[in-house]
Design an enzyme around this catalytic site. Structure first.
Site, PDB file in Angstrom:
ATOM      1  N   ASP A  45      47.927 -14.163 -88.349  1.00 48.17           N
ATOM      2  CA  ASP A  45      49.344 -13.862 -88.178  1.00 48.17           C
ATOM      3  C   ASP A  45      49.756 -13.040 -89.400  1.00 48.17           C
ATOM      4  O   ASP A  45      49.091 -13.065 -90.445  1.00 48.17           O
ATOM      5  CB  ASP A  45      50.188 -15.132 -88.030  1.00 48.17           C
ATOM      6  CG  ASP A  45      51.547 -14.832 -87.399  1.00 48.17           C
ATOM      7  OD1 ASP A  45      51.939 -13.638 -87.359  1.00 48.17           O
ATOM      8  OD2 ASP A  45      52.228 -15.765 -86.946  1.00 48.17           O
ATOM      9  N   TRP A  46      50.861 -12.334 -89.255  1.00 42.63           N
ATOM     10  CA  TRP A  46      51.271 -11.373 -90.296  1.00 42.63           C
ATOM     11  C   TRP A  46      51.641 -12.094 -91.597  1.00 42.63           C
ATOM     12  O   TRP A  46      52.652 -12.797 -91.660  1.00 42.63           O
ATOM     13  CB  TRP A  46      52.419 -10.517 -89.768  1.00 42.63           C
ATOM     14  CG  TRP A  46      51.966  -9.267 -89.061  1.00 42.63           C
ATOM     15  CD1 TRP A  46      52.382  -7.990 -89.343  1.00 42.63           C
ATOM     16  CD2 TRP A  46      51.013  -9.127 -87.988  1.00 42.63           C
ATOM     17  NE1 TRP A  46      51.733  -7.087 -88.517  1.00 42.63           N
ATOM     18  CE2 TRP A  46      50.902  -7.750 -87.681  1.00 42.63           C
ATOM     19  CE3 TRP A  46      50.227 -10.029 -87.269  1.00 42.63           C
ATOM     20  CZ2 TRP A  46      50.054  -7.257 -86.693  1.00 42.63           C
ATOM     21  CZ3 TRP A  46      49.380  -9.542 -86.286  1.00 42.63           C
ATOM     22  CH2 TRP A  46      49.301  -8.182 -86.005  1.00 42.63           C
TER      23      TRP A  46
END
Ligand code: BGC
Length: 738
Positions: free
Chosen positions: A253-254
């Site tokens: 995930d970012w």
């Protein structure tokens, strides 16, 4: 009786392309890449792309959110919009709405249409769909997920993935795993029993890996066993890659990557969104500072991490590139086509759930003064919510659709009733209480004059509602809506209004369940999730009866917040204490918990009314044999057949739901019953019947034994209840499994 039939689920695995060919291309490319080139493909080179190998003509990967439409184009290196003029898209209904259709074919059409929009924009990877479990009704991202039951989520997500990937566009299923709350999402460590992890939280992912062969998966921010889930040895290496034999690429995930050593050794393949110095200095970006960039290269050069670890990651990334960006069969795609709007509308129409009825379908010609009340009557609900926010070309509101579709639009008045401020990502606008009171008063005044009131409210995509990076503040509807609806109800039922009692229909939007203290005082209640671009049209088609509602709840609506199974365990069970959350309720999530605690609910899982009635009869349960084509393996299964008849006066669809009680279901650590299969009828005309056949592989009847750390199938008598919700079971049969 033994029967043979084929398991269709594997067929689409390689989108018809030659899997062997992909593997050859991967090996060929790998053999030609330098160490530095191998490192380069493992991390971002912009906000939403990861690098290819230009020297070898290997393309980069273009990713984008997801999951309800293609996100607006952002600048290469920042979160700011790129201000393109050609990136307005179709917003498809939220995934909770898709789950509420219980219609696998609509899921397939969703994935197909969405991937056409992604391909058109030059994207290779859809960041979605999400299948985290609706453990709490407060989860700010529940609208992006598919409800409280792992079988429903896993079954409903698979056709979406298969259809998208068949077009050469990968899905990146998220968020793996246990990202079931937004409060403290970056730091909370989830303590969950092995059994609940397997049976509830991993299960939708496992099904999609098995059935849809998803090509990429996004790790989640939260921790499990003290390790972030973007690089978690147990979850990624041992379960996903070894046990399930998954050959895809794990994308972080970012900003979810926190350590080079863990990223290297614990299964992460592509690192995205890392703040380059791990703190605030994002503007002075340096993709070579990423955990899987220069630091990783040095460790490989020094021999501290074996080359085989690197090569495994590169193979997975190359495989993803050859399956998508460099897939000769990848489609060109299209954007905002009529067909896409049609899919969008149909999913909306089938996902809408009718919770209470009296006056529907509405004969609008009977009413002279129609009043629409509520901010969601006109508000764009595709705005806000976080990464799933969309810039749309068309976004039809309920008020607009009513005015367009009714023959006397001038008879429709509108009052906002309340206001909620602008959607913001991490805080809420301070609301002016005087303005709120004024809007409330105005609506109640206008209501006195109306003979039909359609209230359109619910939640929205503001921070603290259905929005990423924070949970809902309360189980109640926000912005004074409970008081407003109660006051409107008082007007419509007041004897002072003279001869005729006014009619009040309440329509709510929102990604989850909410408290409904005014239920008895309103004439009808319709729940819409989020319906996307065709929102108003889908709703009005249901209100007028052009479409007969057939949506069923993918989540339970409890009477009170305190009734949710985890609440009695206190703060440690939600939202956690000092960075630790304990899933003390174990496998008893959603209806499993309400069943066990014998708690009466407002609307059960699987519930939804229709304008017609159905009979479910003649259930037959037999043992059958499944053959998995590609593996040439045989597996025993149970085949459940039921006859569904439309006994009312209008055409409609019904969902048969099979809940199974195991031989030990009376024991306290066993669920009373669990959803093990479902099927939806075609549109049945009055009097018409359809025989539905559902197959349950015996493996699906197993539970996770924490002593042996294995799945176990108990012998004995299994009871198969077939019904139309988890509490409305109509017909039962049993079978001995030896
Ligand atoms: C979200 C992801 C999303 C990513 C990129 C993250 O904050 O959790 O779901 O795909 O951002 O926008």
């Amino acid at each position: 009786m033994k029967k043979l039939f084929l398991f269709a689920s594997f067929i689409i695995m390689t989108m018809g392309a030659d899997a062997q060919n992909v593997e050859q291309r991967v090996e060929d490319a790998l053999g030609k890449m330098t160490l530095h080139e191998k490192i380069q493909v493992l991390h971002a080179q912009s906000k939403f792309t990861s690098a290819g190998v230009p020297r070898l003509g290997i393309r980069q990967l273009n990713m984008d959110d997801g999951p309800h439409g293609v996100r607006e184009e952002l600048e290469w290196n920042t979160w700011s919009p790129a201000h393109w003029t050609n990136d307005s898209v179709v917003a498809f209904p939220s995934l909770t709405c898709l789950a509420a259709t219980w219609n696998r074919d609509l899921s397939r059409r969703y994935g197909h249409a969405l991937s056409e929009e992604f391909a058109f924009r030059g994207k290779d990877v859809i960041l979605g769909p999400g299948v985290n479990i609706a453990r709490t009704p407060l989860n700010g991202r529940a609208f992006e997920y598919m409800g409280e039951d792992p079988l429903l989520a896993g079954e409903m997500v698979s056709p979406y993935i298969q259809a998208a990937q068949q077009n050469g566009v990968a899905c990146c299923m998220k968020h793996y795993v246990l990202n079931d709350q937004e409060t403290d999402r970056f730091g909370v460590n989830v303590n969950v029993s092995e059994r609940a992890l397997r049976e509830i939280y991993l299960e939708p992912f496992r099904r999609a890996v098995d059935k849809a062969h998803v090509w990429s998966i996004m790790g989640s921010y939260n921790l499990y066993n003290g390790e972030h889930c973007c690089h978690n040895d147990i979850l990624i290496n041992r379960i996903l890659k070894q046990e399930w034999q998954w050959d895809g690429a794990l994308v972080s995930d970012w900003g979810g990557t926190t350590s080079t050593m863990q990223a290297a050794l614990n299964g992460l393949d592509i690192e995205m969104g890392t703040y380059t110095d791990g703190k605030e200095r994002e503007a002075a970006f340096g993709y070579n500072d990423y955990f899987l960039a220069d630091k990783f290269e040095t460790l490989i050069k020094e021999g501290k991490i074996p080359m085989s670890v690197l090569d495994d990651k590169v193979r997975r990334v190359l495989r993803l590139i050859y399956r998508t960006a460099m897939n000769p069969q990848k489609i060109i795609g299209s954007q905002c086509s009529e067909a896409h709007y049609e899919v969008c509308r149909e999913i909306g129409e089938e996902g809408i759930v009718l919770l209470k009825n009296g006056p529907l379908p509405v004969d609008f010609s009977k009413y002279k003064k129609i009043l629409v009340v509520g901010e969601n009557g006109t508000r764009s609900l595709t705005e806000g919510g976080g990464s799933s926010e969309l810039k749309t070309l068309k976004d039809v509101s309920p008020l607009e659709a009513l005015r367009n579709q009714l023959s006397m639009p001038s008879s429709i008045d509108y009052a906002q009733g309340y206001y909620s401020g602008k959607p913001m990502y991490s805080k809420q606008e301070k609301l002016d209480s005087a303005k709120q009171a004024r809007l409330h008063e105005e609506a109640v005044e206008k209501a006195k004059d109306a003979d039909l009131i359609i209230y359109v409210g619910g939640l929205n995509k503001n921070h603290g509602q259905d929005c990423e990076n924070g949970d809902r503040e309360s189980y109640d509807l926000p912005f004074g809506q409970n008081e407003l609806i109660a006051d409107l109800a008082a007007v419509t039922s007041s004897p002072k209004r003279g001869e005729k009692k006014g009619t009040l229909i309440v329509v709510t939007f929102g990604g989850n369940a909410y408290a409904i203290p005014w239920l008895d005082t309103v004439d009808a209640l319709v729940h819409c999730w989020y319906l996307g671009s065709e929102s108003g049209n889908a709703l009005v088609n249901v209100l007028t009866g052009k479409v007969n509602p057939s949506g069923k709840l993918p989540v339970t609506f409890a009477k009170r917040y305190e009734d949710y199974p985890y609440v009695k365990f206190g703060e440690r069970a939600y939202p956690g204490i000092k960075g630790q959350v304990y899933y003390d309720e174990g496998i008893f999530v959603g209806y499993r918990g309400f069943d066990k605690n014998k708690t009466k609910v407002l609307f059960p899982f699987g519930y939804g009314l229709s304008y017609t009635t159905f009979d479910l009869k003649n259930v037959i349960v037999e043992v059958a044999s499944l053959v998995e084509e590609t593996l040439n393996m045989k597996q025993d299964a149970v085949e459940v057949t039921v006859n569904v008849t439309n006994t009312g006066s209008v055409a409609g669809k019904e969902v048969a739901q099979v809940y199974v009680a195991s031989p030990n279901s009376k024991k306290k650590d066993m669920p009373v019953k669990e959803l093990k299969a479902f099927a939806k009828t075609r549109l049945l005309q009055p009097g018409e019947s359809e025989t539905l056949t559902m197959t349950i592989p015996l493996d699906d009847l197993r539970y996770w034994n924490e002593q042996t750390h294995q799945w176990q199938l108990d012998k004995g008598k299994y009871t198969f209840h077939v019904g139309v919700s988890s509490t409305d079971l109509r017909t039962t049969a049993s079978l001995n499994i030896e």
